[in-house]
Design an enzyme around this catalytic site. Structure first.
Site, mmCIF file in Angstrom:
data_model
loop_
_atom_site.group_PDB
_atom_site.id
_atom_site.type_symbol
_atom_site.label_atom_id
_atom_site.label_comp_id
_atom_site.label_asym_id
_atom_site.label_seq_id
_atom_site.Cartn_x
_atom_site.Cartn_y
_atom_site.Cartn_z
ATOM 1 N NE ARG A 54 -3.505 4.482 -17.958
ATOM 2 C CZ ARG A 54 -3.724 4.987 -19.140
ATOM 3 N NH1 ARG A 54 -4.773 4.735 -19.804
ATOM 4 N NH2 ARG A 54 -2.987 5.802 -19.711
ATOM 5 C CE1 TYR A 107 3.830 -13.035 -0.674
ATOM 6 C CE2 TYR A 107 4.484 -12.508 -2.711
ATOM 7 C CZ TYR A 107 3.778 -12.797 -1.827
ATOM 8 O OH TYR A 107 2.349 -13.063 -2.337
ATOM 9 C CG ASP A 180 8.403 -6.677 0.837
ATOM 10 O OD1 ASP A 180 7.887 -6.266 1.727
ATOM 11 O OD2 ASP A 180 8.288 -7.937 0.198
ATOM 12 C CE LYS A 205 0.047 -10.520 2.010
ATOM 13 N NZ LYS A 205 1.466 -10.611 1.765
HETATM 14 C C1 LIG Z 1 2.013 -10.465 0.283
HETATM 15 C C2 LIG Z 1 3.461 -10.272 0.119
HETATM 16 C C3 LIG Z 1 3.925 -9.710 -0.957
HETATM 17 C C4 LIG Z 1 2.906 -9.566 -2.308
HETATM 18 O O1 LIG Z 1 1.715 -8.927 -2.066
HETATM 19 P P1 LIG Z 1 0.399 -8.976 -3.126
HETATM 20 O O2 LIG Z 1 -0.503 -7.893 -2.475
HETATM 21 O O3 LIG Z 1 -0.274 -10.207 -2.337
HETATM 22 O O4 LIG Z 1 0.686 -9.020 -4.147
HETATM 23 C C5 LIG Z 1 4.995 -9.147 -1.236
HETATM 24 N N1 LIG Z 1 6.015 -9.090 -0.203
HETATM 25 C C6 LIG Z 1 5.520 -9.616 1.022
HETATM 26 C C7 LIG Z 1 6.387 -9.630 2.273
HETATM 27 C C8 LIG Z 1 4.158 -10.107 1.343
HETATM 28 O O5 LIG Z 1 3.659 -10.856 2.375
#
Ligand SMILES: *Cc1c(COP(=O)(O)O)cnc(C)c1O
Length: 384
Positions: A54, A107, A180, A205
């Protein structure tokens, strides 16, 4: 980055996933470590450094090393089971009563979590247009604001926030800056070098790039007490990524430079062509000189302006929805950053309170032939 490796460029190091070779078989692709538990030494110690599955895993560490190198993260990188798990770990490291300032355009699931869950744990959140530094300066409260959270370029308008400017404002108020950077990727922007304290990626992504892994990542500028708390949260709450996913992510990252270059080139080409299209009222892409964030983007982004753009359809919402229904090569689906191009009507997903205009279609540019991508969407727009 270890000095022995700094002789090679990031592109070379990424292509070889830091050049790890299995010491026993000499395999150029290291094995996936699946064990959840490890043998203790005779004196009861754990000299290998691994105790249990973990908190830690060797395959995870290998993928983290690639990310830490790409982001030039002194504290290293941490992989999580999703982008949301990574982001929420940062907010959970705050204390009840702490004040947060976050981007208004961000997001949507994270904005939702901040509005519904974070406030229940005593966090106070204000959303501002962080592309306007004066608004950000006014929103932070000296001694109370502990975190400024920005997303740039931000979903789905691709608003640009000046990272260096935001860092200065956050730090002057005694707050940390987290970015982010999912849609920028480490190839286009390195927030830590611009003064940010933490960078977050939805590795689901473009980092993975093949729409087959859900993963998240954080990278830290400094291994300080706050970072230690984030590390501990992942460890105790079990939010670590699985080893199979980490392996897939590492495989995906090997081609990151090649993919992002192709995707950014196609995105710019599409943005320029659709900006002159009779059925498109507006194209939102930071690479276009008419985009409000273009000058800052040109300063803080490199190797292009990323793979995400949006178009606003001249004939309004219904025509936008029809366009998304009529494409063939573009895939009508959520998410972004994969090798396949995706199209989505965002307003209907985000629901009430979204800053997303109803006539907007979000486009994630993949690596297909850009002529095919143009023709497919052009035909769908003209018939809608
Ligand atoms: C997809 C996304 C998230 C969240 O990611 P997950 O892997 O789906 O939890 C956060 N910020 C941005 C800009 C995103 O495109």
């Amino acid at each position: 980055m270890p000095s022995s490796r700094s002789r090679w460029s990031k592109r070379s190091l990424t292509a070889q996933a830091m050049g790890h070779v299995d010491p026993i078989t000499k395999a150029v692709v290291p094995p996936i470590h699946v064990a959840t538990t490890y043998i203790r030494d005779e004196d009861n110690a754990y000299s290998s450094g691994f105790v249990y599955g973990r908190p830690d895993n060797a395959t995870i560490r290998e993928a983290e090393e690639v990310l830490a190198m790409l982001e030039e993260a002194e504290a290293g990188a941490l992989l999580f089971s999703s982008g949301m798990a990574a982001a929420t770990a940062v907010f959970q490291a705050l204390d009840p009563g702490d004040h947060i300032v976050a981007s208004k355009v961000m997001y949507w699931a994270l904005r939702n979590w901040l509005m519904t869950e974070a406030v229940r744990w005593g966090l106070k959140v204000d959303f501002v247009e962080t592309d306007n530094l004066d608004a950000l300066r006014e929103a932070v409260k000296l001694g109370q604001t502990k975190l400024v959270w920005i997303e740039t370029p931000s979903n789905p308008l691709w608003t640009i926030t000046d990272i260096a400017g935001a860092a200065e404002i956050a730090h002057a108020a005694g707050a940390r800056l987290a970015v982010d950077s999912t849609t920028a990727s480490p190839i286009h922007t390195r927030p830590l070098n611009l003064g940010a304290d933490i960078v977050m990626h939805a590795a689901t992504k473009v980092l993975n790039g093949h729409s087959d892994v859900v993963a998240g990542a954080l990278a830290g500028a400094k291994a300080d007490a706050f970072w230690a708390r984030v590390v501990n949260i992942r460890k105790m709450q079990g939010a670590i990524l699985g080893p199979f996913e980490a392996y897939l992510l590492m495989r995906g990252m090997r081609t990151l430079h090649v993919r992002t270059a192709a995707q950014a080139k196609s995105a710019l080409d599409l943005a320029q062509r659709f900006a002159a299209h009779p059925k498109v009222a507006r194209v939102l892409y930071p690479g276009l000189p008419q985009h409000p964030g273009h000058d800052i983007a040109a300063r803080q982004m490199e190797n292009g302006f990323g793979y995400m753009l949006s178009i606003q359809v001249s004939d309004g919402e219904a025509a936008a929805i029809r366009t998304a229904a009529r494409v063939g090569l573009w895939k009508r689906a959520t998410s972004l950053g994969g090798v396949e191009s995706l199209i989505e009507h965002r307003a209907s997903i985000e629901g009430p309170g979204t800053p997303c205009p109803p006539d907007l279609l979000r486009l994630s540019t993949g690596i297909e032939d850009v002529e095919d991508l143009y023709r497919d969407l052009d035909e769908a727009l003209r018939s809608s």
